[in-house]
Design a protein around this motif. Structure first.
Motif, PDB file in Angstrom:
ATOM      1  N   ASN A 152      25.032 -20.876  16.037  1.00  0.00           N
ATOM      2  CA  ASN A 152      23.628 -20.524  15.910  1.00  0.00           C
ATOM      3  C   ASN A 152      22.742 -21.514  14.862  1.00  0.00           C
ATOM      4  O   ASN A 152      23.309 -22.255  14.115  1.00  0.00           O
ATOM      5  N   THR A 153      21.583 -21.227  15.203  1.00  0.00           N
ATOM      6  CA  THR A 153      20.444 -21.907  14.223  1.00  0.00           C
ATOM      7  C   THR A 153      19.687 -20.721  13.323  1.00  0.00           C
ATOM      8  O   THR A 153      19.238 -19.966  14.215  1.00  0.00           O
ATOM      9  N   PHE A 154      19.584 -20.738  12.239  1.00  0.00           N
ATOM     10  CA  PHE A 154      18.776 -19.868  11.430  1.00  0.00           C
ATOM     11  C   PHE A 154      17.565 -20.464  10.773  1.00  0.00           C
ATOM     12  O   PHE A 154      17.634 -21.495  10.370  1.00  0.00           O
ATOM     13  N   SER A 155      16.603 -19.763  10.665  1.00  0.00           N
ATOM     14  CA  SER A 155      15.460 -20.132   9.925  1.00  0.00           C
ATOM     15  C   SER A 155      14.854 -19.096   9.008  1.00  0.00           C
ATOM     16  O   SER A 155      15.017 -17.762   9.348  1.00  0.00           O
ATOM     17  N   ILE A 156      13.732 -19.264   8.126  1.00  0.00           N
ATOM     18  CA  ILE A 156      13.028 -18.388   7.387  1.00  0.00           C
ATOM     19  C   ILE A 156      11.499 -18.284   8.011  1.00  0.00           C
ATOM     20  O   ILE A 156      11.125 -19.287   8.540  1.00  0.00           O
ATOM     21  N   CYS A 157      11.206 -16.952   8.420  1.00  0.00           N
ATOM     22  CA  CYS A 157      10.047 -16.648   8.893  1.00  0.00           C
ATOM     23  C   CYS A 157       9.188 -15.921   7.864  1.00  0.00           C
ATOM     24  O   CYS A 157       9.784 -14.660   7.420  1.00  0.00           O
ATOM     25  N   VAL A 158       8.101 -16.324   7.641  1.00  0.00           N
ATOM     26  CA  VAL A 158       7.180 -15.580   6.515  1.00  0.00           C
ATOM     27  C   VAL A 158       6.103 -14.857   7.660  1.00  0.00           C
ATOM     28  O   VAL A 158       5.558 -15.290   8.455  1.00  0.00           O
ATOM     29  N   GLN A 159       5.892 -13.405   7.234  1.00  0.00           N
ATOM     30  CA  GLN A 159       5.295 -12.403   7.736  1.00  0.00           C
ATOM     31  C   GLN A 159       3.612 -12.732   7.509  1.00  0.00           C
ATOM     32  O   GLN A 159       3.463 -13.591   6.850  1.00  0.00           O
ATOM     33  N   SER A 160       3.155 -11.827   8.316  1.00  0.00           N
ATOM     34  CA  SER A 160       1.424 -11.964   8.191  1.00  0.00           C
ATOM     35  C   SER A 160       0.941 -11.922   6.855  1.00  0.00           C
ATOM     36  O   SER A 160      -0.326 -12.409   6.467  1.00  0.00           O
ATOM     37  N   ASP A 161       1.675 -11.068   6.103  1.00  0.00           N
ATOM     38  CA  ASP A 161       1.033 -10.757   4.717  1.00  0.00           C
ATOM     39  C   ASP A 161       1.328 -12.071   3.614  1.00  0.00           C
ATOM     40  O   ASP A 161       0.935 -11.904   2.504  1.00  0.00           O
ATOM     41  N   ASN A 162       2.030 -12.827   4.122  1.00  0.00           N
ATOM     42  CA  ASN A 162       2.413 -14.185   3.339  1.00  0.00           C
ATOM     43  C   ASN A 162       3.319 -13.842   2.037  1.00  0.00           C
ATOM     44  O   ASN A 162       3.255 -14.669   0.978  1.00  0.00           O
ATOM     45  N   LYS A 163       4.170 -12.702   2.096  1.00  0.00           N
ATOM     46  CA  LYS A 163       4.750 -12.451   1.081  1.00  0.00           C
ATOM     47  C   LYS A 163       6.282 -11.797   1.734  1.00  0.00           C
ATOM     48  O   LYS A 163       7.414 -12.398   1.112  1.00  0.00           O
ATOM     49  N   THR A 164       6.387 -11.104   2.632  1.00  0.00           N
ATOM     50  CA  THR A 164       7.631 -10.660   3.504  1.00  0.00           C
ATOM     51  C   THR A 164       8.459 -11.702   4.207  1.00  0.00           C
ATOM     52  O   THR A 164       7.695 -12.691   5.041  1.00  0.00           O
ATOM     53  N   ILE A 165       9.293 -12.048   3.796  1.00  0.00           N
ATOM     54  CA  ILE A 165      10.467 -13.159   4.423  1.00  0.00           C
ATOM     55  C   ILE A 165      11.498 -12.385   5.188  1.00  0.00           C
ATOM     56  O   ILE A 165      12.017 -11.405   4.823  1.00  0.00           O
ATOM     57  N   VAL A 166      11.582 -12.925   6.432  1.00  0.00           N
ATOM     58  CA  VAL A 166      12.627 -12.509   7.412  1.00  0.00           C
ATOM     59  C   VAL A 166      13.706 -13.550   7.744  1.00  0.00           C
ATOM     60  O   VAL A 166      12.956 -14.722   8.006  1.00  0.00           O
ATOM     61  N   PHE A 167      14.843 -13.422   7.664  1.00  0.00           N
ATOM     62  CA  PHE A 167      15.805 -14.344   8.379  1.00  0.00           C
ATOM     63  C   PHE A 167      16.089 -14.230   9.703  1.00  0.00           C
ATOM     64  O   PHE A 167      16.251 -13.138  10.478  1.00  0.00           O
ATOM     65  N   ALA A 168      15.568 -15.129  10.481  1.00  0.00           N
ATOM     66  CA  ALA A 168      15.704 -15.103  12.028  1.00  0.00           C
ATOM     67  C   ALA A 168      16.805 -15.769  12.412  1.00  0.00           C
ATOM     68  O   ALA A 168      17.152 -17.077  11.980  1.00  0.00           O
ATOM     69  N   VAL A 169      17.177 -15.791  13.737  1.00  0.00           N
ATOM     70  CA  VAL A 169      18.211 -16.355  14.427  1.00  0.00           C
ATOM     71  C   VAL A 169      17.542 -16.985  15.463  1.00  0.00           C
ATOM     72  O   VAL A 169      17.036 -16.457  16.431  1.00  0.00           O
ATOM     73  N   VAL A 170      17.749 -18.486  15.352  1.00  0.00           N
ATOM     74  CA  VAL A 170      16.716 -19.116  16.150  1.00  0.00           C
ATOM     75  C   VAL A 170      17.628 -19.433  17.538  1.00  0.00           C
ATOM     76  O   VAL A 170      17.249 -19.409  18.747  1.00  0.00           O
ATOM     77  N   GLY A 171      19.057 -19.715  17.523  1.00  0.00           N
ATOM     78  CA  GLY A 171      19.712 -20.077  18.497  1.00  0.00           C
ATOM     79  C   GLY A 171      20.257 -18.788  19.227  1.00  0.00           C
ATOM     80  O   GLY A 171      19.715 -17.604  19.149  1.00  0.00           O
ATOM     81  N   SER A 172      21.202 -19.001  20.235  1.00  0.00           N
ATOM     82  CA  SER A 172      21.690 -17.948  20.908  1.00  0.00           C
ATOM     83  C   SER A 172      22.618 -16.844  20.075  1.00  0.00           C
ATOM     84  O   SER A 172      24.035 -17.376  20.190  1.00  0.00           O
ATOM     85  N   TYR A 173      22.176 -16.142  19.715  1.00  0.00           N
ATOM     86  CA  TYR A 173      23.176 -15.032  18.750  1.00  0.00           C
ATOM     87  C   TYR A 173      24.023 -14.487  19.780  1.00  0.00           C
ATOM     88  O   TYR A 173      23.864 -14.021  20.838  1.00  0.00           O
ATOM     89  N   PRO A 174      25.311 -14.434  19.417  1.00  0.00           N
ATOM     90  CA  PRO A 174      26.313 -13.728  20.469  1.00  0.00           C
ATOM     91  C   PRO A 174      25.954 -12.449  20.842  1.00  0.00           C
ATOM     92  O   PRO A 174      26.069 -11.505  20.053  1.00  0.00           O
ATOM     93  N   SER A 175      25.865 -12.013  22.014  1.00  0.00           N
ATOM     94  CA  SER A 175      25.478 -10.779  22.626  1.00  0.00           C
ATOM     95  C   SER A 175      26.712 -10.370  23.379  1.00  0.00           C
ATOM     96  O   SER A 175      27.111 -10.663  24.610  1.00  0.00           O
ATOM     97  N   ILE A 176      27.341  -9.361  22.407  1.00  0.00           N
ATOM     98  CA  ILE A 176      28.446  -8.468  22.846  1.00  0.00           C
ATOM     99  C   ILE A 176      28.235  -7.333  23.387  1.00  0.00           C
ATOM    100  O   ILE A 176      27.365  -6.582  22.540  1.00  0.00           O
TER     101      ILE A 176
END
Length: 331
Positions: A152-176
């Motif tokens: 997987n590839t992971f990245s940081i996503c900044v929300q619209s309020d420019n304060k809240t940070i979300v950890f996102a999975v960019v790659g194909s997260y294993p769908s079990i």
């Protein structure tokens, strides 16, 4: 819904902050009294191993996803970049897998303690317990962490309020279709149901439990309380699709061990309070004993004034033979 999520999030954070020092003291108690006759069993070794994973998970939740979602320090996470998420996300999931495996072994341990009491000490030796801890829990951590980090590839996503940070999975997260956590939760539910049903039917057959059976049943209840939060956070959150249930269940799961043991085990409770407040008790007892020594030495005894030219009647220190104890006479 946003306000409820915000309130529950801060309540969970406060509860984790409050639990962290208590959990550390609880593990130090188990380490200090690990050779005690009541705390040297395999059950407490499994609790110690699972407790280390719980503390790691508490620290990672507080300083990772919860701190990022709170919006208090967005610049710090932006400065650390995607590399932080690349390390944090797989390690956090790996530690959570170790917690699930540890809860599974605790259930198996309680099953053997109640239904195979004569073979318990022969089965759960130190060697077997360390094989379960090192061979399965650590293997689960390492294998799952490397799998997530590589695939997987992971990245940081900044929300619209420019304060809240979300950890996102960019790659194909294993769908079990069914995650291992759900499978383990169902197995835990069936295991503890079987344990308590068998204990109930055994209670119907005879009137009283032995002391060891009562203690084993209390420890089983403590293990069930710990696993209830895991069951709720995995099964109910997936069925109802509610992140609040999942977050609250995860918080209880990673922090309920010391509280459940302090409630159900008088031995653990006594050792814990002696370890935490032992220094105060020792200082109090030492000062009390010092005061007793001073009194015996005559330092705090009120002496009568010395009278000059006073005559004191002679005192014969020899006791009559009939006042001497019998064991002294025989000697």
């Amino acid at each position: 819904m946003v306000e409820i999520t915000f309130v529950i999030g801060w309540v969970c954070n406060f509860f984790l902050l409050f639990t962290l020092p208590i959990y550390v003291l609880f593990l130090l108690t188990l380490i200090k009294y690990r050779k005690d006759k009541d705390l040297k069993h395999g059950f407490f070794r499994l609790l110690l191993s699972n407790g280390v994973a719980d503390i790691l998970e508490i620290i990672m939740v507080l300083l990772g996803s919860n701190l990022a979602a709170s919006g208090l320090m967005p610049q710090l996470f932006i400065w650390m970049g995607d590399l932080f998420v690349k390390i944090y996300f797989p390690v956090s999931r790996g530690v959570n897998a170790a917690q699930c495996v540890g809860a599974l072994w605790i259930a198996v341990n309680r099953l053997t303690a109640l239904h195979f009491p004569f073979s318990y000490n022969r089965i759960w030796t130190s060697k077997v317990t360390f094989i379960f801890i090192i061979g399965f829990q650590l293997l689960a951590v390492v294998a799952y962490t490397f799998y997530l980090a590589i695939t997987n590839t992971f990245s940081i996503c900044v929300q619209s309020d420019n304060k809240t940070i979300v950890f996102a999975v960019v790659g194909s997260y294993p769908s079990i279709p069914v995650s291992p956590a759900v499978i383990i939760s169902f197995f835990l539910l069936m295991t503890y149901s079987f344990i308590f049903l068998a204990a109930f039917f055994k209670k119907l057959q005879r009137k009283e439990w032995t002391v060891k059976e009562r203690a084993a049943l209390k420890m089983t209840a403590a293990g069930f309380v710990i696993c209830c939060a895991l069951i709720s956070s995995t099964i109910f959150s997936r069925f109802f699709r509610n992140d609040i249930v999942g977050a609250f269940g995860l918080t209880i799961f990673i922090s309920s061990t010391p509280y459940s043991l302090l409630i159900f085990s008088s031995v653990v409770r006594t050792r814990f309070f002696h370890f935490v407040f032992g220094c105060c008790f020792e200082q109090l007892s030492s000062s009390t004993s010092k005061a007793e020594v001073n009194i015996m030495a005559g330092y705090s005894v009120c002496r009568s004034p010395i009278i000059k030219n006073a005559r004191v009647a002679p005192v014969d220190l020899k006791l009559p033979s009939h006042e001497v104890p019998n064991h002294v006479l025989t000697e």
